[in-house]
Design an enzyme around this catalytic site. Sequence first.
Site, PDB file in Angstrom:
ATOM      1  CG  ASN A 464      43.439  45.879  30.899  1.00 35.58           C
ATOM      2  OD1 ASN A 464      44.135  46.237  29.849  1.00 35.58           O
ATOM      3  ND2 ASN A 464      43.379  45.243  31.559  1.00 35.58           N
ATOM      4  CG  ASP A 541      39.812  49.155  36.058  1.00 39.53           C
ATOM      5  OD1 ASP A 541      40.325  49.499  37.088  1.00 39.53           O
ATOM      6  OD2 ASP A 541      40.219  48.311  35.540  1.00 39.53           O
ATOM      7  CD  GLU A 570      43.156  51.829  38.062  1.00 39.24           C
ATOM      8  OE1 GLU A 570      43.554  51.166  39.657  1.00 39.24           O
ATOM      9  OE2 GLU A 570      42.475  51.508  37.607  1.00 39.24           O
TER      10      GLU A 570
END
Length: 818
Positions: A464, A541, A570
Amino acid sequence: MKRTMAVVMSLVMLLNVILISLPKLVEAADYQKVVLRGSLAPLDWGSDNNPLLKQEDGTWKSNLIALEGGKKLEFKYVRDNNWMDGSNLEFVPPQTGKYVFVYHPNEERNVDVRLVEEQGKVTFQVTLPKSTPDWITPTIGTSLNNFNYSLIKMKRVGDQTYTVTLTGEPATSFTYFYALGDEKFKEVRDEVRQAAFSEENHVVKDVVTNWKGIPVAQNVTHNFNYTPFIPSKKEAVTVTTTVDHFGPIDNGRIYYTVDGSTPFGKRGVVTKGQIVPMQVVSTKELADGLKRSVLTGVIPGQKNETRVKYKVDVWNSNVEGSQFADTNSQTPEGATEFAYYVDKYQTPDWAKDAVIYHVFVDRFMDGNSKNNEPVDPNLSYDERLKGWMGGDLAGIQQKLNYIKKLGVNTIWISPIYEGPYSHGYHPANFTKIDPRFGDEQLMKNIIKEAHKKGMKVVYDLVPNHTSSKHPFFQDALKNGVNSPYYQWYNFIEWPNKYETFYGIGELPQFNNDNPQARDYMLKTVVPYWLKELDFDGFRLDYAKGPSYSFWVDFRHAVKQMKPNAFIFGEVWDSREKINSYSGKLDGALDFSMQGALLNTFAKGQSMKLFSQTIRDNQAMFHPEYIMATFLDNHDMPRFLFESGGDVNKLMLAAAAQFTLPGAPVIYYGTEVGLSQSRDHNEVSEWKDRYWREMMPWDEENQDPELRDYYTKLIRLRNAEPVLRTGTYKELYVDDHTIVYERSNKDDQFIVIINKGTEKEIEVDKLMNGQTGIALQNALNTNKVIQPEDGKVYVTSKANSVQIFEVKKPKKNIRKKAA
């Protein structure tokens, strides 16, 4: 957070931009403590530093909280140490200022956030061009809210004339523009407008001569509303779009591709890909002349392993232009690219059987002191916890036998990218291991040794964002639009304003929707970890950061490289949001279950609420979607600390975790009683340092009985497939006790967890009339409860767990190793 200006809006304006609902006059829930937690400073997710005060009307109010305008805040209320249910609440401050949060116990999803009024005023009065449709309400974006044009709406006072009053500190100046609710529909103007507050309430009269564009509809929403949600071979997919509009909407098209490329088209003319029509299937009247129409279209079925990308476009045949869902863009370049993956959705069998050990590398084991970061010897332990503590890959290699001996079959390695911080979540190089952790060859050796021991290894991928120190970002900062990496990030106003992870300037968001950036991530970064180093999958993540289109391409790329790789995300959000990644990912971390385990066993919540969480999970998640259950992790307080150091509460929770559906995750040290050396609520920064303390390797600092207990649970789960993939059925629940069954065609187990007082349970009565059964203790197979007069009674002791294998009549008792 730096506060640039103390500015507030008038009461009239406040009603336009903030949702306020007065509490109903009913008896409020009787809580003793309510605290506010959230994603942006000064709030945080882990402390009680922002308590609310109970009011006479039953509501709870916060102290003044300074927020920066225009930045989305996600937040939740925690009542008597229990998180409120559902997804995070969201609020975007209309401007920088001080706010009061009001919690309504009987309407707890009511977003009631009130801007505190100060001194000084300025009134804007603007005349719009005659081309502006009557149904559109103009807005104003200012330097006080990062020029967010959706927040401050104006009020009509005459023909093409609108007004709004803002208030703030006298003599404070700011800049602004007008728009029609979005940056895309901003006024055409080169110079920014300026204004200042005064006690005399100065009136500013403006005229807008032209707009960059005019909306076709008030809002076009698709939001991935398609069925079936996980399409398989040759299944046609129905796409549904909702349009809120004043003028007529009578046409729509879907432009799609089946080769993974981006489709292009506008107003019924496709320039890349294929096209299918949409039909208006319903229209209804809403308030004030607003209409809501629903349009549907059908994308034909495709072969397996097909990445379908599509965009949705609607318009009025008698008016120029069209509008795309969900960005409401009037150009295909700015449209949301929707995507789904056609395949027979299957997840790796080994992942369904996984017991995962989460290693936080810097805090696990210092195996090579030569690569340690120099440490000031005068630093206290608390200060040292902010930095590098010496854990490394050599330490993991030395402790592989320890992990194997526990019975664990999967290791989750925290990020080891080169970067500024010991946790690894600030990548400064996606394909280089920080020398403070070790090197590439050592990582390869660890994975090779783990494979020889029958263990899989998954890596914590961070797609990200990057560190602001990453060379790509530094190049973009230096060279702007001339940098090849400029569009690999999302600059709002180069060089100082750009999209970030939760407003953290050190973490610029990596633009995976840029074709070159996506290619780099999928063709360079992913193969490095998956193929070159030979990891068996990824923990992903902040998976809700990148777009769904990215995850479709990600799944395709990973499964082409390594079909049996396990990819789980996640997604710290609602159950519905977590489930929306099924079909793209193999699974996700189960935050709902973590909250239920914590609240039930550490905080004393009713077992009935725990039971409801299990039922909700069973109803929501696809049977192939692997939910990874956990008690704690690196982003939250240790379970043992939250339970007041009560090891028995931890043991009850662990027993539930290992006998319920899902792949259990053990956060390093939990199995030996690792807690916290200090209450994280006592500090205002680096709270997570106490959730990430060093693994205690000295025997005197471990709890051997707890470790042995974990070992027994793991071995039992490994030995009994029914506890991993069997059907779950609840047999009984009250506030303190739950009884459930795990079964398949061959085996049947009964689990009794009692966190209350001793009681006697007639088990056969709960089992739909099964008679003559015997119960063999699964953790001590020498103990068997035989029926008495055809009935089976179990004495459930206070604060106990019992796991039984059900033995049918006329079958010999089969003894197994625990």
